[in-house]
Design a protein around this motif. Structure first.
Motif, PDB file in Angstrom:
ATOM      1  N   ILE A  11       0.802  -1.234   0.000  1.00 57.10           N
ATOM      2  CA  ILE A  11       0.000   0.000   0.000  1.00 57.10           C
ATOM      3  C   ILE A  11       0.828   1.274   0.000  1.00 57.10           C
ATOM      4  CG2 ILE A  11      -1.959  -1.120   1.136  1.00 57.10           C
ATOM      5  CD1 ILE A  11      -1.067   0.341   3.731  1.00 57.10           C
ATOM      6  N   ALA A  12       2.104   1.209   0.392  1.00 57.93           N
ATOM      7  CA  ALA A  12       2.865   2.442   0.617  1.00 57.93           C
ATOM      8  C   ALA A  12       2.925   3.311  -0.631  1.00 57.93           C
ATOM      9  CB  ALA A  12       4.274   2.110   1.107  1.00 57.93           C
ATOM     10  N   ARG A  13       3.234   2.718  -1.771  1.00 58.41           N
ATOM     11  CA  ARG A  13       3.350   3.523  -2.987  1.00 58.41           C
ATOM     12  C   ARG A  13       2.001   4.079  -3.416  1.00 58.41           C
ATOM     13  NH1 ARG A  13       7.537  -0.330  -3.680  1.00 58.41           N
ATOM     14  NH2 ARG A  13       9.553   0.682  -4.114  1.00 58.41           N
ATOM     15  N   GLU A  14       0.923   3.316  -3.210  1.00 62.35           N
ATOM     16  CA  GLU A  14      -0.408   3.820  -3.546  1.00 62.35           C
ATOM     17  C   GLU A  14      -0.784   5.000  -2.660  1.00 62.35           C
ATOM     18  OE1 GLU A  14      -3.128   0.659  -3.084  1.00 62.35           O
ATOM     19  OE2 GLU A  14      -2.297  -0.593  -4.684  1.00 62.35           O
ATOM     20  N   ARG A  15      -0.485   4.888  -1.360  1.00 56.62           N
ATOM     21  CA  ARG A  15      -0.881   5.931  -0.419  1.00 56.62           C
ATOM     22  C   ARG A  15      -0.002   7.176  -0.557  1.00 56.62           C
ATOM     23  NH1 ARG A  15      -4.258   2.226   0.585  1.00 56.62           N
ATOM     24  NH2 ARG A  15      -4.885   1.560   2.683  1.00 56.62           N
ATOM     25  N   LEU A  16       1.315   6.968  -0.763  1.00 54.81           N
ATOM     26  CA  LEU A  16       2.267   8.057  -0.625  1.00 54.81           C
ATOM     27  C   LEU A  16       2.831   8.560  -1.938  1.00 54.81           C
ATOM     28  CD1 LEU A  16       4.323   6.616   2.366  1.00 54.81           C
ATOM     29  CD2 LEU A  16       2.480   8.308   2.469  1.00 54.81           C
ATOM     30  N   GLY A  17       2.889   7.714  -2.966  1.00 53.13           N
ATOM     31  CA  GLY A  17       3.584   8.087  -4.194  1.00 53.13           C
ATOM     32  C   GLY A  17       5.079   7.849  -4.047  1.00 53.13           C
ATOM     33  N   GLU A  18       5.755   7.701  -5.168  1.00 55.53           N
ATOM     34  CA  GLU A  18       7.165   7.295  -5.145  1.00 55.53           C
ATOM     35  C   GLU A  18       8.066   8.329  -4.488  1.00 55.53           C
ATOM     36  OE1 GLU A  18       9.981   4.851  -5.078  1.00 55.53           O
ATOM     37  OE2 GLU A  18       8.115   4.222  -6.049  1.00 55.53           O
ATOM     38  N   GLU A  19       7.782   9.615  -4.669  1.00 58.19           N
ATOM     39  CA  GLU A  19       8.676  10.637  -4.115  1.00 58.19           C
ATOM     40  C   GLU A  19       8.724  10.572  -2.596  1.00 58.19           C
ATOM     41  OE1 GLU A  19      11.442  13.645  -3.992  1.00 58.19           O
ATOM     42  OE2 GLU A  19      10.755  12.433  -5.702  1.00 58.19           O
ATOM     43  N   ARG A  20       7.563  10.477  -1.951  1.00 59.35           N
ATOM     44  CA  ARG A  20       7.561  10.412  -0.487  1.00 59.35           C
ATOM     45  C   ARG A  20       8.114   9.091   0.023  1.00 59.35           C
ATOM     46  NH1 ARG A  20       1.740  12.933   1.249  1.00 59.35           N
ATOM     47  NH2 ARG A  20       1.120  11.653  -0.519  1.00 59.35           N
ATOM     48  N   CYS A  21       8.014   8.027  -0.779  1.00 65.13           N
ATOM     49  CA  CYS A  21       8.526   6.728  -0.334  1.00 65.13           C
ATOM     50  C   CYS A  21      10.037   6.756  -0.119  1.00 65.13           C
ATOM     51  CB  CYS A  21       8.160   5.632  -1.331  1.00 65.13           C
ATOM     52  SG  CYS A  21       6.440   5.091  -1.209  1.00 65.13           S
ATOM     53  N   ARG A  22      10.730   7.701  -0.738  1.00 61.60           N
ATOM     54  CA  ARG A  22      12.177   7.805  -0.517  1.00 61.60           C
ATOM     55  C   ARG A  22      12.490   8.116   0.945  1.00 61.60           C
ATOM     56  NH1 ARG A  22      14.995  11.482  -2.025  1.00 61.60           N
ATOM     57  NH2 ARG A  22      13.423  13.103  -2.377  1.00 61.60           N
ATOM     58  N   ASN A  23      11.545   8.731   1.633  1.00 62.31           N
ATOM     59  CA  ASN A  23      11.757   9.104   3.037  1.00 62.31           C
ATOM     60  C   ASN A  23      10.933   8.248   3.989  1.00 62.31           C
ATOM     61  OD1 ASN A  23      13.527  11.298   2.458  1.00 62.31           O
ATOM     62  ND2 ASN A  23      11.755  12.533   1.842  1.00 62.31           N
ATOM     63  N   ALA A  24      10.525   7.076   3.529  1.00 65.95           N
ATOM     64  CA  ALA A  24       9.725   6.177   4.354  1.00 65.95           C
ATOM     65  C   ALA A  24      10.598   5.040   4.900  1.00 65.95           C
ATOM     66  CB  ALA A  24       8.568   5.599   3.539  1.00 65.95           C
ATOM     67  N   TYR A  25      10.436   4.761   6.183  1.00 68.65           N
ATOM     68  CA  TYR A  25      11.191   3.687   6.841  1.00 68.65           C
ATOM     69  C   TYR A  25      12.699   3.882   6.608  1.00 68.65           C
ATOM     70  CZ  TYR A  25       6.492   2.017   5.821  1.00 68.65           C
ATOM     71  OH  TYR A  25       5.124   1.932   5.648  1.00 68.65           O
ATOM     72  N   PRO A  26      13.259   5.054   6.918  1.00 73.08           N
ATOM     73  CA  PRO A  26      14.637   5.371   6.527  1.00 73.08           C
ATOM     74  C   PRO A  26      15.653   4.904   7.573  1.00 73.08           C
ATOM     75  CG  PRO A  26      13.654   7.314   7.487  1.00 73.08           C
ATOM     76  CD  PRO A  26      12.590   6.232   7.525  1.00 73.08           C
ATOM     77  N   TRP A  27      15.762   3.602   7.747  1.00 68.10           N
ATOM     78  CA  TRP A  27      16.553   3.082   8.864  1.00 68.10           C
ATOM     79  C   TRP A  27      18.042   3.368   8.702  1.00 68.10           C
ATOM     80  CZ3 TRP A  27      13.699  -1.939   7.423  1.00 68.10           C
ATOM     81  CH2 TRP A  27      12.343  -1.804   7.733  1.00 68.10           C
ATOM     82  N   ALA A  28      18.576   3.178   7.503  1.00 74.26           N
ATOM     83  CA  ALA A  28      19.999   3.459   7.306  1.00 74.26           C
ATOM     84  C   ALA A  28      20.294   4.943   7.506  1.00 74.26           C
ATOM     85  CB  ALA A  28      20.445   3.001   5.919  1.00 74.26           C
ATOM     86  N   SER A  29      19.397   5.813   7.052  1.00 80.07           N
ATOM     87  CA  SER A  29      19.603   7.250   7.244  1.00 80.07           C
ATOM     88  C   SER A  29      19.575   7.606   8.724  1.00 80.07           C
ATOM     89  CB  SER A  29      18.527   8.041   6.499  1.00 80.07           C
ATOM     90  OG  SER A  29      18.659   7.889   5.101  1.00 80.07           O
ATOM     91  N   LEU A  30      18.698   6.988   9.490  1.00 80.29           N
ATOM     92  CA  LEU A  30      18.656   7.218  10.928  1.00 80.29           C
ATOM     93  C   LEU A  30      19.970   6.791  11.581  1.00 80.29           C
ATOM     94  CD1 LEU A  30      15.014   6.010  11.613  1.00 80.29           C
ATOM     95  CD2 LEU A  30      15.873   8.306  12.124  1.00 80.29           C
ATOM     96  N   GLU A  31      20.454   5.631  11.191  1.00 83.22           N
ATOM     97  CA  GLU A  31      21.712   5.150  11.753  1.00 83.22           C
ATOM     98  C   GLU A  31      22.861   6.091  11.386  1.00 83.22           C
ATOM     99  OE1 GLU A  31      23.846   0.872  12.173  1.00 83.22           O
ATOM    100  OE2 GLU A  31      23.409   1.499  10.114  1.00 83.22           O
TER     101      GLU A  31
END
Length: 552
Positions: free
Chosen positions: A411-431
């Motif tokens: 559902i993520a891409r349907e709900r958010l679109g590809e651009e916002r998905c780049r900032n979704a669940y950003p575990w490596a960026s958090l680390e």
């Protein structure tokens, strides 16, 4: 002369909470006594020697986010997780009622449960109240969506709660309505609570029975600590239940219990004082205060800066989600809790909710205080540019349930679109930003299965058993095995301010540990969810054992 070891683990890899080292490791009483060659000197005639031989030893898994008591009680309720249409849901309810004629005749029957997911229904349509009214005209029914942030109720349940065409939406909630203005049966966020308050609370014996079963299952999964959020219903009274199980020798793991943000602080302190004893302190404790900013991606109630891409499925008022702080009191509550010495965790899934959560923490006190208090964002799924770094700078904990990505892949891409998905669940960026990361499951919304979460953290995929065909979701945000294990052990302990005694395998730490059936480093990711827990110790005590004799 030092005491001889009760356990001596030899000949294999040990993850110590930060990285991989080699056994031996000795356990004396409830604590780790030695790690390294000196551990061999503690072998005595009664020492149980465990050769790891192709397996591995880890700190016990620490689940940083559960609704454990609530999850345990789901065993007493209907399970609609497998239904794929509104008609199937109604048929399941009809069978449940038919199997309970005495309760129905006495007028005491409620049909409650959670697990349906309209994203699996034809056209993604919500279930229909009319289907439930047909099979249960006189029995109240309320069934939550799998995430708990939406529910379908029948006419009898709506009537019990006084929800009719004239009842306004509660703050932070929505009563969806049909074209004529009548409640459709779909309730969002705090509107669900209007019915929950009408449902009789489970009896104490029921809660204890449910907890005993769930605690045993957790030990078999290698879980030695949990953080339990029963704050959504003060009637559950989880603290005294866990204390009773500890006193009777039936509590195989350590429990930190959350309470609701906004309760009177004197009342919270008195509640904690009534629970604390010297024997109980390291087994059952009260933890943070929990507040809510938004809902969930699945229910389209997560609060976003921009509208949902599939917002045709929402009303205009909910195009960007639902604000659970419509009364505008959350910042005041966060500031007051911080000044009273409490740690605060805020549920925030959408990028706008997460930004507002960080704003609330920033208002609570100076940066040095924030970093010491370790306030938390629970779920931390979608970020606005710059908020990863802001979270890290504050010392705010990203309390993440990686297995949520496995469910949201569809559902993520349907709900958010590809651009916002780049900032979704950003575990490596958090680390990379230096943020504190703690892992959990959100059970019962997701299975209580740490190895499934590890798999998703490593691959950005759903575990193979789910049968979800997908490309990895932004694989650049995957974590290494060591980072994922740290988040599920030491990271979770840090999130609860317990890293001085939990989350590591090191001298003087509690001997909360688990032996897995293989060396995780030698496995392909697809093999990780298949591994078995063979031994779980909590404080040096065996709480689960699935060993073969040849392994001793």
């Amino acid at each position: 002369m030092p005491e001889p070891a009760d356990f001596l683990f030899t000949d294999g890899p040990v993850f110590d909470g930060e990285g991989w080292v080699e056994a031996p490791l000795a356990v004396c009483g409830e604590r780790v006594a030695a790690l390294g060659p000196e551990a061999l000197e503690l072998r005595g005639p009664q020492t149980r020697v465990v050769s790891l031989a192709g397996r591995c030893l880890l700190p016990g898994f620490h689940d940083a986010h559960t609704h454990f008591l609530g999850g345990a009680l789901t065993a007493e309720k209907i399970d609609p997780s497998g239904v794929r249409s509104s008609a199937e849901l109604a048929a399941l309810v009809a069978d449940w009622i038919a199997a309970r004629p005495q309760e129905r005749a006495a007028g005491t029957l409620w049909v409650t449960g959670r697990g349906w997911d309209a994203d699996h229904f034809p056209g993604g349509a919500w279930p229909e109240r009319v289907d439930l009214d047909r099979v249960a005209p006189d029995v109240p029914v309320i069934l939550r969506r799998r995430d708990g942030h939406a529910a379908i109720a029948n006419g009898a349940a709506l009537a019990r709660a006084g929800i009719d065409r004239d009842r306004p939406d509660p703050p932070g909630g929505r009563i969806l309505r049909d074209p004529s203005g009548e409640p459709s049966g779909i309730l969002l966020e705090t509107a669900v609570d209007m019915i929950r308050e009408a449902i009789p609370s489970p009896e104490r014996a029921t809660k204890l029975r449910a907890l005993r079963g769930a605690l045993g299952a957790a030990s078999a999964l290698g879980i030695t600590s949990i953080q339990d959020d029963p704050s959504y219903d003060d009637r559950l009274q989880a603290g005294p239940l866990y204390a009773e199980l500890f006193e009777s020798g039936e509590l195989p793991l350590r429990v930190s219990i959350w309470r609701r943000l906004g309760r009177e602080h004197g009342e919270l302190h008195a509640e904690a004082a009534a629970l604390v004893s010297s024997r109980l302190r390291n087994h059952v404790r009260y933890g943070m205060l929990k507040g809510y900013l938004d809902g969930s991606l699945g229910s389209r109630t997560a609060q976003l800066w921009e509208p949902y891409c599939d917002r045709q499925a929402c009303s205009a008022a909910e195009a960007c989600g639902v604000d659970l702080d419509e009364a505008g009191v959350l910042v005041e509550h966060v500031v007051a809790a911080h000044r009273a010495g409490f740690q605060v965790g805020l549920h925030a899934i959408g990028d706008r909710a997460l930004s507002r959560g960080l704003d609330a923490f920033a208002a609570a006190g100076p940066l040095s205080e924030l970093r010491a208090r370790r306030h938390r964002i629970e779920h931390a799924q979608l970020f606005r540019e710059g908020d990863v770094e802001r979270l890290a700078a504050q010392g705010t904990v990203a309390s993440v349930q990686p297995i949520h990505l496995a469910s949201d892949l569809v559902i993520a891409r349907e709900r958010l679109g590809e651009e916002r998905c780049r900032n979704a669940y950003p575990w490596a960026s958090l680390e990379e930003a230096g943020a504190r990361i703690a892992f959990g499951t959100d059970w019962p919304i997701e299975p209580l299965a740490p190895l499934d979460g590890l798999y998703t953290a490593l691959t950005r995929l759903a575990p193979p058993a789910r049968g979800i065909a997908s490309e990895p979701f932004h694989p650049e945000q995957a974590l290494s095995l060591a980072s994922a294990l740290r988040a599920y052990t030491l990271g979770a302990a840090e999130a609860a301010h317990q890293e001085d005694r939990l989350g590591r395998l090191a001298p003087d730490y509690y001997a909360d540990l688990v032996v897995l059936s293989a060396d995780l480093r030698a496995l392909a990711p697809d093999e990780i969810p298949e591994q078995r827990v063979e031994l779980t110790l909590r404080g040096g005590e065996v709480v689960f054992e699935g060993y073969s004799k040849s392994a001793l």
